[in-house]
Each structure stands twice: as structure tokens, then as C-alpha cells.
Design a protein around this motif. Sequence first.
Motif, PDB file in Angstrom:
ATOM      1  N   HIS A  89       0.836  -1.200   0.000  1.00  0.00           N
ATOM      2  CA  HIS A  89       0.000   0.000   0.000  1.00  0.00           C
ATOM      3  C   HIS A  89       0.877   1.259   0.000  1.00  0.00           C
ATOM      4  O   HIS A  89       0.644   2.184  -0.771  1.00  0.00           O
ATOM      5  CB  HIS A  89      -0.929  -0.005   1.224  1.00  0.00           C
ATOM      6  CG  HIS A  89      -1.715   1.270   1.380  1.00  0.00           C
ATOM      7  ND1 HIS A  89      -2.815   1.555   0.599  1.00  0.00           N
ATOM      8  CD2 HIS A  89      -1.525   2.353   2.179  1.00  0.00           C
ATOM      9  CE1 HIS A  89      -3.273   2.756   0.927  1.00  0.00           C
ATOM     10  NE2 HIS A  89      -2.509   3.269   1.884  1.00  0.00           N
TER      11      HIS A  89
ATOM     12  N   VAL B 216       0.977   4.200  -2.896  1.00  0.00           N
ATOM     13  CA  VAL B 216       0.662   5.598  -2.607  1.00  0.00           C
ATOM     14  C   VAL B 216       1.832   6.502  -3.001  1.00  0.00           C
ATOM     15  O   VAL B 216       1.657   7.522  -3.672  1.00  0.00           O
ATOM     16  CB  VAL B 216       0.344   5.772  -1.100  1.00  0.00           C
ATOM     17  CG1 VAL B 216       0.253   7.252  -0.745  1.00  0.00           C
ATOM     18  CG2 VAL B 216      -0.955   5.070  -0.769  1.00  0.00           C
TER      19      VAL B 216
ATOM     20  N   LYS C 109       0.260   5.958  12.631  1.00  0.00           N
ATOM     21  CA  LYS C 109      -0.829   5.305  11.905  1.00  0.00           C
ATOM     22  C   LYS C 109      -2.107   5.468  12.709  1.00  0.00           C
ATOM     23  O   LYS C 109      -2.035   5.440  13.944  1.00  0.00           O
ATOM     24  CB  LYS C 109      -0.526   3.811  11.745  1.00  0.00           C
ATOM     25  CG  LYS C 109       0.519   3.514  10.686  1.00  0.00           C
ATOM     26  CD  LYS C 109       0.553   2.023  10.364  1.00  0.00           C
ATOM     27  CE  LYS C 109       1.618   1.306  11.158  1.00  0.00           C
ATOM     28  NZ  LYS C 109       1.869  -0.079  10.759  1.00  0.00           N
ATOM     29  N   PRO C 110      -3.279   5.571  12.145  1.00  0.00           N
ATOM     30  CA  PRO C 110      -3.489   5.671  10.706  1.00  0.00           C
ATOM     31  C   PRO C 110      -3.125   7.051  10.186  1.00  0.00           C
ATOM     32  O   PRO C 110      -3.322   8.038  10.881  1.00  0.00           O
ATOM     33  CB  PRO C 110      -4.985   5.421  10.568  1.00  0.00           C
ATOM     34  CG  PRO C 110      -5.564   5.842  11.876  1.00  0.00           C
ATOM     35  CD  PRO C 110      -4.517   5.632  12.922  1.00  0.00           C
ATOM     36  N   ILE C 111      -2.612   7.078   8.985  1.00  0.00           N
ATOM     37  CA  ILE C 111      -2.221   8.351   8.388  1.00  0.00           C
ATOM     38  C   ILE C 111      -2.874   8.425   7.012  1.00  0.00           C
ATOM     39  O   ILE C 111      -2.960   7.409   6.302  1.00  0.00           O
ATOM     40  CB  ILE C 111      -0.687   8.457   8.305  1.00  0.00           C
ATOM     41  CG1 ILE C 111      -0.255   9.817   7.757  1.00  0.00           C
ATOM     42  CG2 ILE C 111      -0.093   7.322   7.482  1.00  0.00           C
ATOM     43  CD1 ILE C 111       1.246  10.058   7.877  1.00  0.00           C
ATOM     44  N   SER C 112      -3.356   9.598   6.655  1.00  0.00           N
ATOM     45  CA  SER C 112      -3.986   9.711   5.337  1.00  0.00           C
ATOM     46  C   SER C 112      -2.904   9.658   4.263  1.00  0.00           C
ATOM     47  O   SER C 112      -1.752   9.998   4.524  1.00  0.00           O
ATOM     48  CB  SER C 112      -4.765  11.020   5.236  1.00  0.00           C
ATOM     49  OG  SER C 112      -3.868  12.077   5.031  1.00  0.00           O
ATOM     50  N   ASP C 113      -3.306   9.239   3.086  1.00  0.00           N
ATOM     51  CA  ASP C 113      -2.344   9.132   1.992  1.00  0.00           C
ATOM     52  C   ASP C 113      -1.697  10.488   1.699  1.00  0.00           C
ATOM     53  O   ASP C 113      -0.495  10.584   1.448  1.00  0.00           O
ATOM     54  CB  ASP C 113      -3.030   8.615   0.724  1.00  0.00           C
ATOM     55  CG  ASP C 113      -3.502   7.173   0.915  1.00  0.00           C
ATOM     56  OD1 ASP C 113      -3.080   6.561   1.920  1.00  0.00           O
ATOM     57  OD2 ASP C 113      -4.264   6.680   0.072  1.00  0.00           O
ATOM     58  N   THR C 114      -2.500  11.538   1.734  1.00  0.00           N
ATOM     59  CA  THR C 114      -1.988  12.871   1.436  1.00  0.00           C
ATOM     60  C   THR C 114      -0.916  13.285   2.437  1.00  0.00           C
ATOM     61  O   THR C 114       0.129  13.820   2.076  1.00  0.00           O
ATOM     62  CB  THR C 114      -3.131  13.904   1.501  1.00  0.00           C
ATOM     63  OG1 THR C 114      -4.334  13.256   1.145  1.00  0.00           O
ATOM     64  CG2 THR C 114      -2.863  15.082   0.627  1.00  0.00           C
ATOM     65  N   GLU C 115      -1.214  13.015   3.702  1.00  0.00           N
ATOM     66  CA  GLU C 115      -0.274  13.367   4.753  1.00  0.00           C
ATOM     67  C   GLU C 115       1.034  12.602   4.595  1.00  0.00           C
ATOM     68  O   GLU C 115       2.120  13.155   4.737  1.00  0.00           O
ATOM     69  CB  GLU C 115      -0.888  12.980   6.108  1.00  0.00           C
ATOM     70  CG  GLU C 115      -1.203  14.133   7.021  1.00  0.00           C
ATOM     71  CD  GLU C 115      -1.797  13.606   8.319  1.00  0.00           C
ATOM     72  OE1 GLU C 115      -1.148  13.754   9.359  1.00  0.00           O
ATOM     73  OE2 GLU C 115      -2.894  12.998   8.275  1.00  0.00           O
ATOM     74  N   LEU C 116       0.895  11.322   4.307  1.00  0.00           N
ATOM     75  CA  LEU C 116       2.074  10.472   4.148  1.00  0.00           C
ATOM     76  C   LEU C 116       2.971  11.001   3.023  1.00  0.00           C
ATOM     77  O   LEU C 116       4.172  11.183   3.204  1.00  0.00           O
ATOM     78  CB  LEU C 116       1.646   9.027   3.850  1.00  0.00           C
ATOM     79  CG  LEU C 116       2.801   8.080   3.526  1.00  0.00           C
ATOM     80  CD1 LEU C 116       3.602   7.755   4.772  1.00  0.00           C
ATOM     81  CD2 LEU C 116       2.305   6.795   2.880  1.00  0.00           C
TER      82      LEU C 116
END
Lengths: 128, 556
Positions: B278, B282, B366-373
Motif C-alpha cells: 500500500h 501511494v 498510523k493511521p495516516i492519510s495518503d496525502t499526509e504520508l
Amino acid sequence: MSELQRVLYVEDEPDIQTVAKIALEVVGGFTVKICSSGEEALAAAEDFDPDMILLDVMMPGMDGPSTLAALRQRPALAQTPVAFMTAKVQPQEVTQFKSLGALDVIAKPFEPMQLANQVRALWEESSG
Amino acid sequence: MADVPVDLAAALARLGKVYAQRVRGELDELTQVAAGLESEADVRPSLEQLHQHLHRIAGAGGTLGFKTLSQAARALEIEANGWLSQDVVALDVAQRRRFADAVATLVDHLSQCETAPTQAVAQAPSARTTAFGHGGKVAVWLVEDEIPLGEHLVHLLGQFGYEPRLYTRFDAVAAAVRDQCPDCLVMDPHSTAEDLGAVEALMTSPSFQALNCPVIFVSANGDFPSRMRAARLGVDGFMLKPLDIPRLVDRIGRILEERHADPYRVLVVDDDRDLAEHLRLVLSADGMDVDVLSEPEQVIEAVATFHPELVLMDMHMPDYSGPELATVIRHHDDLLGLPIVYLSAEQDRAKQIQALRSGADDFLTKPISDTELVAAVRVRAARFRQLANLMTKDSLTGLLKHARIKESIVRELARAQRTGHPLAVAMLDIDRFKQVNDRYGHAVGDRVIMALAHLLKQRLRKSDGIGRYGGEEFVVILPDCDLQMAQNVLEDIRARFEVLPFLHDGHEFRCTLSAGIASTGEHPEADDGQLLIAADQALYAAKHGGRNQIQVSPVL
């Protein structure tokens, strides 16, 4: 030292023949004879008595290197300076062409304005 | 004698015109033959025919002034030759199609020598081609209606290894970009309302914006309204006439470097394969280059081969913890600066801080949003790259610094000894550079240095090492390159540098360079220091021999 006067150019491609002839005659002031094949060159070379010979490498029938080998068999042409004209100027190939007895390689496509100077420079190198 | 070259030019121009007409017909035929490849069981006869014609076009085209046609035909000739040298010519459909498409676009190159580009464009195939592809050269298109100036610019950009194309009218460019996209567009927007309208219409059209093509304006008028208009159109550069070519080249280089920067490399260390996959998806979707490591034991090898700019690791893995792995990485001196970021569900602040003590840089929960990551990773990797560049690269030229180029020689020499391939090292020095600085000032001197740096970058291979050794002194490392080859390359660079015009207060001047080359072919026993000394001695000989020349180090 005598002057470079007579240049024999062996080349099968008509377009390049035309450009080379103009470039060598107009810029260099040389007397130029064009032959369209190695065979034709062998037939005409002794009569023309060139000061220098330019050989295309890739020609149908006799290619440049075999034309050179055959020219060297003629006593009158055994010492005439020869340069190859080719697009393939990998250093190993240059070395190989030189080992056949050519002065050097002139890269194709050549620059029409420069060709005569390149040829003259090579010739002067060989004779002086 | 003086008027003779004029005759020649006229004669050549006539020949070129006749040739263009004839070769256009020839290319039509070749396009047909190439299109037929797809359905042929035995492609050898057609391929042989194509090869023969391409060989002729490559040879004659270049001589008659159709340089890019010649280069493109040469590339295809070599490709065809490679296939023909196989015992059985095995080509899949995609290869046949691509080859046919490439043959079909050869006709585009004819437009370069013709006075009315619009005609050629109208005849170009509708298949979209990117100009960048032709022999890997960077296509720079110019719009300039003063033809002598335009041709001068084309010549100089060519000296830098770019593939320039000249247009005299905006509508011609607008038509051309429907089929092809340059890597950079340089134009004079003029100040007549009509021209301004044409430029604005071009740059605001959705199809042009979709190309995302960098644009540089060159203008005789540098007042605020002109610059503001350019800024509003989203222009990437604005330069004043009379044009300073090295500066323009520098600008183009910087824009393209930004555009074509390598993707950030991120190493993901996680034993949870689904999560790792994942993360990979991303980050890759954002254009990063991601490698996933599921066996933490391999981390040092992975770092050494992949050279990540950031390591993203799980805090808790079955056999090792994140902090333990981070400690192992930090035990390597050269990895002290590598950003390590943990990704974990750990919510306890105290434990997070404890984890950072072992040498990691940050903690993502975690959990982290995709944008943040993506944002967190990108910003850290960018920072790392900046710092790494500062440490290794010269700020003026972007070339390797003194210490790095020496390291590079040691490395390449070891490689050369291992592989048995020759290695050449050359030292270059700009002739009488002190006079340039004294006469025109250091800012101008810097531009001369930058121009040479650009020339070296453009003309040398990606695998070659280029460093700024001292003020106006450069070192280039040429792996797999013997003395003769190195001499050819440097002679080419010398000749190109010699003709570059530099501007100072409307006054034009030129510079030359000298270089000395040493190769392992002639110095098989030399170590890195001795090789450099030999190159330096050859450089000294070049300086002594009258400058503006290349000398090679003789056999010891």
C-alpha cells in the motif's frame, strides 16, 4: 613541398558525390574526380594520378577497405595517401581503418565548408 | 577567393532544395513499407530495404544540411541493423509499430531547412510525437522573426548539444505543437497588439497548457507591464535582448533539471507485505521511486544498492525493532545523514521520543492519510537531496566538488582495473581566465564558468564524472573510454567552446580552453593521483603549446 592538387573521391551515393565535388572544387580549388564504385576507381586511378584518395567505407560490391587493398597492389598508388569517409567513427574502428593503411577517417556527414580543409590538413600531415 | 563560399552556399542551398523534394517522396514510400511490417510473416526483405534507404538518408541528409533528419535516420538504421544481424529476425507487434511510427515521423525533419515550416507541419502525420525522443536530445524551439538572429541562435544552441528548431511566426508554432511538443519554447512576444494577441491565444489555449511546456520570453522591452504580462501567462523565464546565450542556456538547463529531476527514492522496511505494498502504491502514484524490503537483515545492502533518500520503517517487526535497525544503519558513517522515519500505531509520546533517540528523524502515526504520508515523505526527501547536493556539488555549476571528484576517480579506477576497460581522466582549464575577471568582472567570469559546465554536461555521457576542481579548472572522468575517444570528445568540446559568444555591456568576447588527458591505456600502473598528475602535465603542455588545444599524456 608540392601542393595538394588532385583528389579522387570514391562514393556510391549521388547526392554526396555532388556536394563533395562542389565542396572540394570550389572551396579547396582541387581537381576532383569522382568514382561511383571501387571497381571504377581501380580502372581510373592510375590515369588520374591522384595526390590523395578519399574512400567511402560502405559501398555495394567492393567496399572501402577492399578497394584500398586493391589500390595498394598498384605500384603507382602504393604510397598515395588515403582517408576513409564513414559515419561509423568508433575509436576501435578508426584504429582498425588506420591499421589498413589509411591516414585517418573523415566523419560523415561532413560539413561541406570544412571538407577541403580537413582533406588538406590530412594531406599535409602525411607529406610533411 | 572571398566570394567563393557564397557560390558554394548558393549551390548547396539549391541542392538541398532538390534533395528535400526527392527525399520527401522517398520517405513516403518508406512509410508505406514500414507500415507493412506489422502484417508480414518474414520482415527481413522489407527491413533490408528500409535499412538501405535509411543508411543513405543518414549519410546524404546530414551533408545537405538536414542534420536532425540524418540523426533520426541514423538511429533507425542502427536499430534495423541490430535486428538484421540476428539469425532469425524476431520482432513483436509493438516493436514493428514503434519502428513504423518512427519512420513516419522522419518527414517532420524536412521542415527544418525549409522556409515555410507551416507547410511541412501540415504534411506531418497526426500521430503525436515527443520531440525529446530524437536521439535523447533536448528540443528547443525558437520563435524569432529576425532570421539572421534566429539562425545565429539555432547555431549556438546546437553547439550546446540542444536540438533547436526555428520558427518565424507564432501561428506556425501553434500549428506545430499540435503534433509535437518541444522540451522548451523560447520566443520574443514583441509588442505589437497583433503578436501579443497571438502569443496569449497560444499560451492560454487548453491544448498548449496540457503540454506543460516550459516557455521563456526574450524581449527588447523589460518594463514592469511586460514582465507582469509574462508572469500572468505563467512564463518560466524572461530575458532581455540583446540575448546573452550562456545565460539563456543556463536558464533552459535549470528549468529542464527541475522538470526532469529524478524521482525521490524511498525505501520501505516493513514485514507486513500488504501494508508495504500500500505504501509503495501511494508513494509511487506521487512519482516517487519506491523499493520494499521485507527482510530487515538486508537493510544495509538495500541502502547501498538503492541509495534511498528516505527510509520509512515500521516500529515493530517480529525479530527486530525499528530503533534497533536505525542504530545499525547509523553505525555506517556515510549513512548518518539519511532520513529515517518511523511509521507506527504507537500512540505513547514517551515511547515515541525514546524511539527517536536511536537516530531516527521523525515519527508518523498510523493511521495516516495518503496525502499526509506523501507530504511528510516528500518534504523530508527534498530536504535531504538539497543538503546532499550542497555537500557534494559546486554551488555555481552543479558539478562535483574537488573532494568528490577525487573519490570518483578512485572508484572509477578500481572499476576499470576490475573490468579491464580503459579509463581516461582529463583536466581542463579556461585560457587566460584571470583577464576575463579583470576586464569584465567576476559576474561575467562566473557566466563563462557556467557556460563551460553546461557544455560539459550536455556533451558528456551520464556515466562520466564532471567536477569543478578549482576556480576555472575542471576535471572529467571518462569510464570505458580510451585516449583516442577522449581526445575526440574533448576536441569537440574545445571547438564548441571557442565559438561561444559572451556579452558584456554590448561588447562580445570569446574564450578558449586547454585540456590534458591521461588514460589507463598509456598509464596502466598509475594510481588515481598519478593519473591526475599525468593529465595535469598534459594540460601544462597544452598551455605551453599555445593554449586552445588538447594534449595527451605520453606513455611513461
